[in-house]
Design an enzyme around this catalytic site. Structure first.
Site, PDB file in Angstrom:
ATOM      1  N   GLU A 160       0.853  -1.195   0.000  1.00 57.34           N
ATOM      2  CA  GLU A 160       0.000   0.000   0.000  1.00 57.34           C
ATOM      3  C   GLU A 160       0.882   1.237   0.000  1.00 57.34           C
ATOM      4  OE1 GLU A 160      -3.130   0.173   2.962  1.00 57.34           O
ATOM      5  OE2 GLU A 160      -2.873   2.354   3.174  1.00 57.34           O
ATOM      6  N   GLU A 165      -2.334  11.663   3.298  1.00 62.61           N
ATOM      7  CA  GLU A 165      -3.356  11.453   4.316  1.00 62.61           C
ATOM      8  C   GLU A 165      -3.361  12.659   5.235  1.00 62.61           C
ATOM      9  OE1 GLU A 165      -3.524   6.912   5.534  1.00 62.61           O
ATOM     10  OE2 GLU A 165      -1.468   7.649   5.667  1.00 62.61           O
TER      11      GLU A 165
END
Length: 566
Positions: A160, A165
């Protein structure tokens, strides 16, 4: 016990250091997939897929509380912008009612190696978690776009890549954005994390980028690199990034993003464009004009300066030495600095360097062989527990100052084990400043200050911030270019010596203690004179004029001063 802790401290620092690069290693030039969001209304269904199926158990991961829907109110295009909207509304789907909705989009495009640019304005509301990220096309996740045909690998073995974020780092300021990588060797609360501060985050558009090559993954904010992931030895455990990945865009709610305020109604992430670049031209020409030379040398590192040209726009280099193999790359015609770490002091190293392009065409005269010898160690380190502000320390901290040419590398480790979410900030005493330090491993943090003057005294402390408070170390004074024994703090009142300064033919020392040994170092950190003496006088007539550091030993004590030879 202190000695054991210090040994572990430096061992972890040694083994955890990754190669640091200041430039994108491979430039990707050809636009292969994009969405400019030019048509108002629903998302382009040929490019995007609504992922709405709940995981087993009826809730999304990390304690999130939203339904992802395919409603037009949660994802739509208007005036050239994709809007992903998270809102408070009661919504029932798959037999489960939730009080928040949002959207989670999967790209119907996957790729191996390349660059992603996303220009977006993200929400900063408490309790929201906007994300731009990637998953392996082979991820076994029911309901994901590629799962039915390719879902053979469980997370995190699929890999990932979190490009951006926000909202899950409560110890950081509001304008902090984070990038992370999840692998079998580090997942969930991964240690593979980088972050930076974005100006006026909630109100301005920024370009969030990820540059992924076979050698490293770099993350950029507005075209400036702030974090690079590059394990020295790549394995499926720490580098599952050898297969195609696809893009995801979403806003999660609650969970590790924190409590959602009672007055929250809705917020949105606005995306101007999503672009993916790769190199598509066929390359048949080998690199030319390849050079490899030695740059800066310290006690533990040797810098290699590599350059070459290739019609493809990129050159790959392979460095082989006694410590292993280092593969790197660089844009054609751009000098690449590779700092080889974890070397022994006063040791000669031989490097065999080869050049090729990404298609495998090799330079005609491979390899180039270069040699360099590391310098002596110049630094001071130890353990302490004194605090100057806020909460006191229980176990204390390790500290280290090391001179590297005209730079000083400062490393601190918090030994208190009851602190959660630790981040560290380096404090300069005068004039006061505060800068964030880089996490090396666990609670070890480092920062290198550049452009220092040999013989000058610098004064620094560290603030450790954590959930519920912070603690600040005392200020440490360090003479740039000096060395001291591990953990030794010598009082000037107990160990004082003097000599004529400047001087020329001899250095004659007067002291209030017996002298066992004298060492003299030049500004590069090389020991140029060593004397076990009882006369307190050393002959320096054969040395060049300039600035030196003189180290005087007595028993287990040591003191260093600057001396000028004229």
């Amino acid at each position: 016990m202190k000695t054991d802790r210090l040994f572990r401290f430096f061992l972890i620092l040694l083994l955890s250091t990754q190669y640091a690069f200041s430039q994108v290693d491979v430039v990707y030039s050809n636009l292969v997939w994009s969405d400019e969001f030019e048509t108002n209304g629903a998302i382009n269904s040929s490019k995007w897929f609504h992922q709405t199926q709940l995981p087993a158990g009826g809730s999304w991961f990390n304690g999130e509380v939203q339904h992802y829907t395919d409603q037009l109110t949660n994802a739509f295009v208007n005036a050239g912008l994709l809007n992903i909207v998270a809102k408070r509304e009661s919504y029932t789907n798959q037999g489960i009612t939730k009080q928040f909705t949002s959207a989670r989009l999967n790209s119907k495009f996957a790729f191996l190696y390349g660059r992603v640019d996303v220009r977006a304005k993200i929400p900063v509301n408490q309790g929201t978690w906007p994300a731009i990220w990637m998953l392996g096309k082979n991820v076994n996740e029911d309901g994901a776009y590629f799962d039915a045909s390719f879902g053979t690998t469980d997370w995190p073995a699929c890999g990932e890549i979190d490009i951006m974020e926000h909202g899950i780092t409560p110890s950081q300021p509001t304008n902090y954005i984070q990038s992370a990588l999840h692998t079998p060797s580090s997942f969930g609360n991964t240690t593979n994390i980088g972050g930076t501060i974005a100006n006026n985050l909630g109100n301005d558009f920024h370009v969030y980028s990820m540059n992924w090559s076979p050698f490293q993954i770099s993350f950029l904010l507005d075209n400036v690199i702030f974090y690079t992931y590059n394990p020295a030895v790549k394995t499926p455990s720490n580098w599952p990034f050898t297969a195609e990945q696809y893009l995801l865009l979403n806003i999660a709610m609650g969970g590790i993003a924190g409590t959602i305020p009672s007055n929250f109604t809705q917020t949105s992430m606005e995306i101007d464009y999503v672009r993916v670049y790769q190199n598509t031209a066929v390359d048949t020409q080998a690199p030319t004009n390849f050079t490899a030379t030695i740059g800066t040398v310290t006690s533990s590192t040797i810098e290699l300066l590599l350059n070459g040209n290739d019609a493809s726009g990129n050159v790959a280099y392979t460095i082989v030495y006694s410590g292993g193999t280092i593969p790197v790359a660089s844009p054609s015609g751009v000098q690449r600095s590779v700092v080889v770490p974890n070397l022994l002091p006063n040791t000669n190293y031989t490097f065999s360097v080869s050049a090729s392009d990404l298609a495998g065409n090799a330079f005609v005269s491979n390899p180039i062989v270069v040699n360099a010898t590391t310098t002596s160690v110049l630094g001071c380190s130890g353990t302490d527990n004194q605090a100057q502000a806020a909460t006191t320390f229980s176990s204390g901290y390790n500290y280290a100052f090391e001179t590297l040419g005209t730079d000083v590398k400062i490393t601190f480790e918090l030994l208190d084990t009851n602190r959660v979410g630790v981040v560290a900030f380096l404090w300069r005493q005068s004039p006061f400043s505060e800068v964030q330090m880089t996490n090396v491993s666990g609670n070890i943090f480092t920062r290198t200050i550049t452009g220092q003057t040999t013989g000058a005294t610098i004064n620094y402390a560290v603030k450790f911030a954590y959930a519920g408070g912070f603690s600040v170390t005392k200020y440490f004074s360090y003479v740039v270019g000096s060395s001291c024994s591990l953990g030794l703090e010598t009082s000037p009142d107990l160990m004082e010596f003097h000599f004529p300064n400047p001087t020329n033919e001899t250095i004659e020392i007067t002291s209030n203690f017996p002298i066992d040994k004298i060492e003299l170092y030049n500004v590069l950190g090389n020991k140029v004179l060593f004397s076990e003496t009882t006369t307190n006088k050393i002959d320096v007539s054969e040395l060049p004029k300039g600035i030196y550091l003189i180290a005087v030993y007595s028993g287990t004590g040591k003191r260093v001063k600057k001396v000028i030879l004229n």
